[in-house]
Write an enzyme that holds these catalytic residues in place. Structure first.
Site, PDB file in Angstrom:
ATOM      1  N   LYS A  65      -6.269  -0.295  -0.306  1.00  0.00           N
ATOM      2  CA  LYS A  65      -6.212  -1.512   0.493  1.00  0.00           C
ATOM      3  C   LYS A  65      -4.887  -2.225   0.249  1.00  0.00           C
ATOM      4  O   LYS A  65      -4.268  -2.040  -0.793  1.00  0.00           O
ATOM      5  CB  LYS A  65      -7.363  -2.432   0.143  1.00  0.00           C
ATOM      6  CG  LYS A  65      -7.228  -3.054  -1.238  1.00  0.00           C
ATOM      7  CD  LYS A  65      -8.112  -4.248  -1.427  1.00  0.00           C
ATOM      8  CE  LYS A  65      -7.668  -5.380  -0.556  1.00  0.00           C
ATOM      9  NZ  LYS A  65      -6.378  -5.995  -0.944  1.00  0.00           N
ATOM     10  N   THR A  90      -0.768  -0.219  -7.125  1.00  0.00           N
ATOM     11  CA  THR A  90      -0.880  -1.022  -5.914  1.00  0.00           C
ATOM     12  C   THR A  90      -2.049  -1.972  -6.007  1.00  0.00           C
ATOM     13  O   THR A  90      -2.757  -2.025  -6.990  1.00  0.00           O
ATOM     14  CB  THR A  90      -1.111  -0.158  -4.679  1.00  0.00           C
ATOM     15  OG1 THR A  90      -1.027  -1.023  -3.556  1.00  0.00           O
ATOM     16  CG2 THR A  90      -2.501   0.464  -4.689  1.00  0.00           C
ATOM     17  N   SER A 139      -6.863 -17.141   3.909  1.00  0.00           N
ATOM     18  CA  SER A 139      -7.407 -16.050   4.708  1.00  0.00           C
ATOM     19  C   SER A 139      -8.309 -15.193   3.847  1.00  0.00           C
ATOM     20  O   SER A 139      -8.121 -15.079   2.674  1.00  0.00           O
ATOM     21  CB  SER A 139      -6.266 -15.211   5.268  1.00  0.00           C
ATOM     22  OG  SER A 139      -5.378 -14.824   4.247  1.00  0.00           O
TER      23      SER A 139
END
Lengths: 409, 409
Positions: A182, A193, A409
Site C-alpha cells: 500500500k 515502504t 483523509s
C-alpha cells in the site's frame, strides 16, 4: 487516476501454502471499510522484515522489531488501517501490545508470535477495542486465497489494491511468491515502504531471509519516492512458509537461491512501482536513472534530487519540457566536485543536454513529445565513473495538494 | 496573494549616496517589462557577495566570482530577468562576458569591474543583443532614488517588488542601508538567495565586507525555503560606497561595527522574509524554530525537514492541525540518535505534544485556531542540548502547482 495500473485479478494471485488470510470491517476510523487484516502462518514459517528509519517510528514498528528479535517464531500478522499509532508515546505501545495479546489468545499462541502493523493518521489514540472486536470476524474469514481481499484491507488513500504474484520452479517443485503493498503518500521509504508483505512457500534456510528482505527492499521499496516524506510506519516483511517440498536453499547465490531471489525481487519491484503508479495525485510514472557516477551513493543523491524537486515534478505534470529544472536539481544534489561541463541529459531517446549545455540538435518539440507520455525515463550521465542508480517517482499535481489538504483523509 | 506584504512605498527607501540605478524595458523574454537594471557604484566602493552552491551554477555567477576575485574594484552591476543564462555551457559564458563588455564600454570602465546577474528560465540562450540594446535607456535613467524601480526591475514570478531600508547613526553621521530582493520559486538558498542586493554608504574597511555579507546571508537568505530547490543563480551582494563621512569601521565587533551589522542583518531579514511572504502560491508565513538541539546544525536539519515536507505544507494550506506530520518530519530529519520520548511540540502558544505523545490537555480546537492564522510559529524542543535554529517558509497550495505547471512562466 493511477498510471497504467489496474486492480489485480484475484485469479492471478497464487495462494502461498501455509499462509491464510482474513479481513474484517472493524470501524477503526470509518464504518464499512475493510480495515483489519489478519494473516496466520503455518508452524515452521520464517519471517524477516525491514522497517522505517524514522526516529519517530510508530509503536507497532517498535513491537515488530522486539518480536522478531525475540526469535519465538512468528505465527500471525495483524494489520489495521485508519490509525498509525505513531506519535502516541507509551500509551501507544500499550495499545499495540493489547492487539497482539487479543489475537494470540484466539489463536492459542504467544503474544510475541504476533507482528502488529498500523497505518493511517498519526498522533491519535489507537481504538484498540474496535480492533479486538473485529478479530473474530477476520478469523472466521481465514482462507488461503484471500490475497486480493488483503490488498484491499490495507489500503488508505490508495485508489487501487496492489498485489503481485509469480511462480518459479525450484528443485523440481513449483514455488510461489505472492505479495501485497500500500502507499500512497508520505512515501520516501528508507529501508522499507509504507506496508509491503511478500510470502513464499520456498524452503529457504531461515538465516537467509533477513539478507534477502534487505536486498529486495533495496531493489524496490527503497527506490521509490512520491513526496520525499519518510513515514513513521514503513514496514516490509518477507515470509517463507517453507512448504514447497524441495531441498532447502542454503545459499542465495546457488542456482535455486538465484531463482528465489529473482522472483522475490520481481514481485517486490512490481509492488513498489504500483505504489508510485497510484501515488497521490500521480498522472505520470517517471523512471530516473543516473549513469556514470563514481559511486552508487552519489547516483542515488542525484536521482533523488530530481525525483524530489517540486519544480521538476510540476513540470512533468504540465508536460512542459522545462528541463533546466532537472539540471538545477543535479547541481544541488550534494555531489561537491561535480563538473557541470561533463553532463549529458536524455529524456527517453531524446538527447537534451551535452557537456552541460543544450544539445545543438535538441528541438523543443522532441522534448514536448516525450513529456506528454504517461511513462518517461530521465537519464543523466555524469561521466565520472561506472556506477548507476535508478529510482521511480511520479509527478506533482493539483490532486496531490487536494488529497493532502483534505481534512484528515 | 502575498502574506502580509505590500509594495514598498518609494518614499521610505532612502537612497545610498554613491549608488545610482537605472532600468529599461529590453524585451529579453517578453515586451513591456522592466527587465534590465543597471547600478553604478562610486569609485572607492567595496563589494562582496555570496553565491549559489549549486554545481550547475549559471554563467553570470561564474563571472561574478571571477570579477570579485580579480580585485579591480566593482563599479557597476547589470541584472536581467527573463533568462537565467544557466545550463548554457561555454556559449553562456561568452554571452555573459559580452554583457559586461557592453556596459563597461559605455561607462568607460573595465569589463572586470562589472558584475552580471541573470534570472529567469534555465537552459535557453541569453539574447545578449537585446540587453545591449537596452543599456542606453537604463543608463539615461540613472538616479540615486530609483530603488523602487530596481525592485520592480528584478521581479520574475514575484507578485510584488521587495525592498527595505533603514538608517542608523554611526560616528555622528547618518548611515543608510537599503536593499532589494526577488524570489519567488526555486527557493532554498544555500549561501545566498535568488537575487538580493543591499547597499550602504557606511565607511567600512573593505576586508570586513565578506564576513559581513556571509553573516547577513546566514541570518536571512540562508534561513528561508519555499520549495527546497536551490537555484542555479542565487546571489546576494553587499555594497559599501563608504561615503557617509564617519571614521572607518575597522572591526565588526566595535560599537560602530555592531550598529552596521544590526542594520544590514535587519534589512537582509526583511528582504528574505519578503521572498517567503511572496512565495509562489503562499497563503501563510510559517516560522519554524527548533530548540534544545545539541548543535545548530542538527536544529537546522529538523527545521528544514519540517519546512520542506509537502505533507506539512499542504496541512498548513488546509488549516488542518494534522500535526503528526510535523513529528514524522522531525523523525526523518537525519538526527540518528534522536529520542522521540523527549520531544515537545508547540503551535504558537498551544502545547501539542509532550514527551513524544499528544499532550493530555491538547484540544483539536486549539490547534485549529492557530492553523487558521496567516502567521504561525512551529516550535519543537528536542531537549538534548542548548542549540537553536529558525527557518522561515510558506505553505504549499494549489497555486504553487498552477504557477509552476504553467508553460515556462
Amino acid at each position: 487516476m493511477p498510471v497504467n495500473l489496474t486492480a489485480p485479478d484475484p485469479a492471478t494471485l497464487s495462494p502461498v501454502p501455509g499462509v491464510r488470510i482474513g479481513t474484517a470491517m472493524a470501524g477503526v476510523r470509518k464504518p464499512n471499510r475493510r480495515d483489519v487484516t489478519v494473516m496466520t502462518l503455518a508452524e515452521g514459517s520464517a519471517v524477516a522484515g525491514v522497517f522505517t528509519l524514522n526516529r519517530f517510528c510508530a509503536a507497532p514498528v517498535q513491537l515488530c522489531r522486539e518480536h522478531l528479535a525475540g526469535g519465538t517464531g512468528v505465527r500471525a500478522i495483524v494489520i489495521n488501517t485508519g490509525n498509525a499509532n505513531a506519535g502516541t508515546g507509551e500509551d501507544g505501545l500499550v495499545r499495540a501490545r493489547r492487539t497482539c495479546i487479543a489475537l494470540a489468545r484466539q489463536l492459542e499462541i504467544a503474544p510475541e508470535q504476533v507482528l502488529p502493523f498500523s497505518t493511517g493518521v498519526i498522533m491519535e489514540t489507537l481504538p484498540v477495542e474496535r480492533i479486538e472486536a473485529g478479530l473474530p470476524a477476520a478469523l472466521a474469514d481465514l482462507k488461503e486465497d484471500n490475497w486480493a481481499l488483503a490488498a484491499e484491507g490495507i489500503m488508505t488513500t490508495d485508489t487501487l489494491p496492489k498485489a503481485a504474484s509469480r511462480q518459479v520452479r525450484i528443485g523440481g517443485r513449483t514455488v510461489t511468491v505472492t505479495g501485497i503493498s500500500k502507499g500512497a503518500g508520505m512515501i520516501r521509504p528508507n529501508m522499507a515502504t509504507m506496508l509491503g508483505f511478500v510470502a513464499t512457500d520456498a524452503v529457504v534456510a531461515p538465516a537467509l531471509l533477513q539478507p534477502l528482505v534487505k536486498e529486495a527492499a533495496d531493489a524496490s521499496f527503497n527506490r521509490i519516492t512520491i513526496d520525499g516524506d519518510t513515514s513513521t510506519n514503513d514496514s516490509f516483511v518477507l515470509i517463507a512458509t517453507r512448504q514447497a517440498g524441495h531441498a532447502e536453499i542454503t545459499a542465495l547465490d546457488s542456482a535455486e537461491g538465484q531463482a528465489l531471489r529473482e522472483a522475490v525481487i520481481a514481485v517486490s519491484q512490481q509492488l513498489a512501482q504500483a505504489i508510485v503508479r497510484d501515488g497521490e495525485g500521480a498522472t505520470k510514472f517517471i523512471t530516473v536513472r543516473i549513469d556514470g557516477g563514481r559511486t552508487e551513493a552519489e547516483c542515488r543523491l542525484a536521482a533523488y534530487a530530481i525525483a524530489h524537486s517540486p519544480l521538476v515534478k510540476t513540470a512533468f505534470f504540465a508536460s512542459d519540457p522545462n528541463l533546466g529544472r532537472i539540471l538545477a536539481a543535479v547541481g544541488y544534489a550534494g555531489i561537491d566536485d561535480l563538473d557541470q561541463g561533463l553532463i549529458d541529459l536524455f529524456l527517453d531517446d531524446v538527447h537534451v543536454v551535452v557537456q552541460g549545455g543544450r544539445h545543438p540538435d535538441y528541438q523543443e518539440a522532441d522534448g514536448q513529445r516525450v513529456m506528454k507520455q504517461s511513462e518517461i525515463t530521465v537519464r543523466v550521465d555524469l561521466h565520472r565513473g561506472d556506477a548507476s542508480a535508478t529510482v521511480w517517482t511520479c509527478d506533482l499535481s493539483h490532486d496531490y495538494v487536494s488529497i493532502n489538504a483534505d481534512y484528515r483523509s
